[in-house]
Design a protein around this motif. Sequence first.
Motif, PDB file in Angstrom:
ATOM      1  N   THR A  70     -52.864 -79.643  86.757  1.00  0.00           N
ATOM      2  CA  THR A  70     -54.079 -80.287  87.257  1.00  0.00           C
ATOM      3  C   THR A  70     -55.323 -79.445  87.006  1.00  0.00           C
ATOM      4  O   THR A  70     -55.261 -78.219  86.877  1.00  0.00           O
ATOM      5  CB  THR A  70     -53.995 -80.504  88.781  1.00  0.00           C
ATOM      6  OG1 THR A  70     -53.903 -79.224  89.423  1.00  0.00           O
ATOM      7  CG2 THR A  70     -52.794 -81.355  89.164  1.00  0.00           C
ATOM      8  N   LYS A  71     -56.453 -80.134  86.948  1.00  0.00           N
ATOM      9  CA  LYS A  71     -57.770 -79.537  87.139  1.00  0.00           C
ATOM     10  C   LYS A  71     -58.515 -80.490  88.074  1.00  0.00           C
ATOM     11  O   LYS A  71     -58.930 -81.582  87.672  1.00  0.00           O
ATOM     12  CB  LYS A  71     -58.523 -79.379  85.814  1.00  0.00           C
ATOM     13  CG  LYS A  71     -58.104 -78.145  85.039  1.00  0.00           C
ATOM     14  CD  LYS A  71     -58.507 -76.875  85.740  1.00  0.00           C
ATOM     15  CE  LYS A  71     -57.954 -75.638  85.048  1.00  0.00           C
ATOM     16  NZ  LYS A  71     -56.545 -75.382  85.361  1.00  0.00           N
ATOM     17  N   VAL A  72     -58.609 -80.060  89.342  1.00  0.00           N
ATOM     18  CA  VAL A  72     -59.123 -80.939  90.390  1.00  0.00           C
ATOM     19  C   VAL A  72     -60.087 -80.175  91.294  1.00  0.00           C
ATOM     20  O   VAL A  72     -60.113 -78.945  91.298  1.00  0.00           O
ATOM     21  CB  VAL A  72     -57.971 -81.527  91.241  1.00  0.00           C
ATOM     22  CG1 VAL A  72     -57.165 -82.538  90.443  1.00  0.00           C
ATOM     23  CG2 VAL A  72     -57.056 -80.413  91.756  1.00  0.00           C
ATOM     24  N   LEU A  73     -60.836 -80.934  92.076  1.00  0.00           N
ATOM     25  CA  LEU A  73     -61.774 -80.327  93.010  1.00  0.00           C
ATOM     26  C   LEU A  73     -61.007 -79.690  94.158  1.00  0.00           C
ATOM     27  O   LEU A  73     -60.156 -80.320  94.790  1.00  0.00           O
ATOM     28  CB  LEU A  73     -62.746 -81.385  93.540  1.00  0.00           C
ATOM     29  CG  LEU A  73     -63.903 -80.845  94.398  1.00  0.00           C
ATOM     30  CD1 LEU A  73     -64.843 -79.989  93.556  1.00  0.00           C
ATOM     31  CD2 LEU A  73     -64.671 -82.000  95.056  1.00  0.00           C
ATOM     32  N   LEU A  87     -67.074 -73.830  88.304  1.00  0.00           N
ATOM     33  CA  LEU A  87     -66.081 -74.298  87.332  1.00  0.00           C
ATOM     34  C   LEU A  87     -66.122 -73.424  86.101  1.00  0.00           C
ATOM     35  O   LEU A  87     -67.128 -72.753  85.834  1.00  0.00           O
ATOM     36  CB  LEU A  87     -66.294 -75.762  86.955  1.00  0.00           C
ATOM     37  CG  LEU A  87     -67.529 -76.131  86.117  1.00  0.00           C
ATOM     38  CD1 LEU A  87     -67.282 -77.453  85.374  1.00  0.00           C
ATOM     39  CD2 LEU A  87     -68.772 -76.250  86.978  1.00  0.00           C
ATOM     40  N   TYR A 106     -60.776 -77.679  80.918  1.00  0.00           N
ATOM     41  CA  TYR A 106     -62.028 -78.079  81.561  1.00  0.00           C
ATOM     42  C   TYR A 106     -62.838 -79.022  80.670  1.00  0.00           C
ATOM     43  O   TYR A 106     -63.546 -79.898  81.167  1.00  0.00           O
ATOM     44  CB  TYR A 106     -62.853 -76.847  81.928  1.00  0.00           C
ATOM     45  CG  TYR A 106     -62.321 -76.128  83.148  1.00  0.00           C
ATOM     46  CD1 TYR A 106     -62.810 -76.417  84.418  1.00  0.00           C
ATOM     47  CD2 TYR A 106     -61.321 -75.171  83.027  1.00  0.00           C
ATOM     48  CE1 TYR A 106     -62.313 -75.766  85.538  1.00  0.00           C
ATOM     49  CE2 TYR A 106     -60.811 -74.524  84.139  1.00  0.00           C
ATOM     50  CZ  TYR A 106     -61.315 -74.821  85.395  1.00  0.00           C
ATOM     51  OH  TYR A 106     -60.814 -74.178  86.507  1.00  0.00           O
ATOM     52  N   LEU A 165     -61.407 -82.267  81.335  1.00  0.00           N
ATOM     53  CA  LEU A 165     -61.947 -82.815  82.582  1.00  0.00           C
ATOM     54  C   LEU A 165     -63.295 -83.481  82.333  1.00  0.00           C
ATOM     55  O   LEU A 165     -63.519 -84.624  82.761  1.00  0.00           O
ATOM     56  CB  LEU A 165     -62.086 -81.688  83.610  1.00  0.00           C
ATOM     57  CG  LEU A 165     -62.764 -82.048  84.939  1.00  0.00           C
ATOM     58  CD1 LEU A 165     -61.940 -83.075  85.720  1.00  0.00           C
ATOM     59  CD2 LEU A 165     -62.995 -80.782  85.773  1.00  0.00           C
ATOM     60  N   PHE A 181     -63.699 -76.659  90.658  1.00  0.00           N
ATOM     61  CA  PHE A 181     -62.629 -77.337  89.927  1.00  0.00           C
ATOM     62  C   PHE A 181     -61.645 -76.284  89.425  1.00  0.00           C
ATOM     63  O   PHE A 181     -62.010 -75.374  88.689  1.00  0.00           O
ATOM     64  CB  PHE A 181     -63.199 -78.148  88.766  1.00  0.00           C
ATOM     65  CG  PHE A 181     -63.990 -79.342  89.210  1.00  0.00           C
ATOM     66  CD1 PHE A 181     -63.361 -80.535  89.518  1.00  0.00           C
ATOM     67  CD2 PHE A 181     -65.378 -79.260  89.340  1.00  0.00           C
ATOM     68  CE1 PHE A 181     -64.087 -81.642  89.935  1.00  0.00           C
ATOM     69  CE2 PHE A 181     -66.116 -80.365  89.759  1.00  0.00           C
ATOM     70  CZ  PHE A 181     -65.472 -81.561  90.064  1.00  0.00           C
ATOM     71  N   GLY A 222     -60.113 -85.291  89.926  1.00  0.00           N
ATOM     72  CA  GLY A 222     -59.996 -84.612  88.641  1.00  0.00           C
ATOM     73  C   GLY A 222     -58.902 -85.201  87.789  1.00  0.00           C
ATOM     74  O   GLY A 222     -58.680 -86.416  87.795  1.00  0.00           O
ATOM     75  N   ALA A 272     -55.490 -88.369  91.020  1.00  0.00           N
ATOM     76  CA  ALA A 272     -56.185 -87.796  89.869  1.00  0.00           C
ATOM     77  C   ALA A 272     -55.918 -88.646  88.638  1.00  0.00           C
ATOM     78  O   ALA A 272     -54.907 -89.337  88.549  1.00  0.00           O
ATOM     79  CB  ALA A 272     -55.718 -86.364  89.631  1.00  0.00           C
TER      80      ALA A 272
END
Length: 389
Positions: free
Chosen positions: A157-160, A190, A199, A202, A272, A299, A366
Amino acid sequence: MTRRPLRHTLSLSALAACGLAVTLVGCSSPATSAPADDVDWDALSHEELVEMATEEGEVNAYAFTSRIAAIEESFEAEYPDIDVVASDISSSELITRLATEHTAGSATADVAYVSDAPVVVTELLADGVLLPYVPSRVSDALPTEFQEPLPANRLSTKVLMYNEEAHPDGPPVTNLWELTDDEWSGRVVLVDPNVRGDYLDLATEFSLRAEEMASAYADHFGEEITLDDGVPDAGLQFMKDLYANDAVLVDDTDTVNAAVGVTGQEDAPVGFTSYSDRRDNEEEGWALQVASGVAPSPGIVFPAYLGVTANAENPAAARLLIDFMMGDDSATGGPGFEPFYVAGDYPTRTDIDTPADALSLDELAAWRIDPEVSAEHRSDVADFLLTIQ
């Protein structure tokens, strides 16, 4: 560990099967003597694969995660006659290194564990740098979408993320567009998308989900979005507004984690990063938590691929390492999957349980990236981001 100098030599058992008194001409073991291009890897039993890998005695791995060190330890405990030489490098550097070494025909890794799926699909696979290997024992439990074009053992994942000590009642925002408000000026962290591929994926997904981003804008501001001149869609308008609100761009995810997660902050930023990095909270003194429920999405999720290099010097050991990292037949995946059996990493095998303390993929909500679609847009997004920095 002592490395074996000979590769693909006939084992004693193979010699015995052929008879020690006969000439070796025409006598060979399919599991140990055939050139890699001639081996039907899918037809080998596990025991035959182990025999070949043990004769090789070594496997070199490039991995995008520091957790490869734990895999090295557990694999060598399971197969003490095979030495794992592991390199932990970012996916962007990993991909560049593999491509360069392949083109030069120089020594390279035997196996790669890599994210940045759009580049993997369009460059490494298209150029024949990596080859797939799906262990037959896991194929029934591994959906086709995670077998092709390379096997993936998990989704990352790349999430908040936010600081749950500073915000014990839950995420401090419910809509991504809140991050462009004055309250969050200088408090969103980020990795620069033009430094790290995940990223950039994202940012690309924000653009690809422009309609959802526009709808979230209207929900937050109470009016339809108006794009600035030169901004192609609502997702990239979000990135422009985020940058204009003094978003903090850094070079690596550890910096994001420390900035967001360190305890004792009064006005902790958000950022993120990887949901699975919560696993380090206790050790690092962090309070990282995922901002689930944020509209339109916190994300992205994306596959972590395993591939054999086309010119692997140790092709059997490479496949045995992939087999190991796909997990054993237990509900948690055993030693080969243990480093990834944490909240925020999602097993791709249907017979491995999701960790009990993790949000389900549905709860996380996500966006799942489509590597080929992302690949078509990434360069344009990267060019746009350079114009707003």
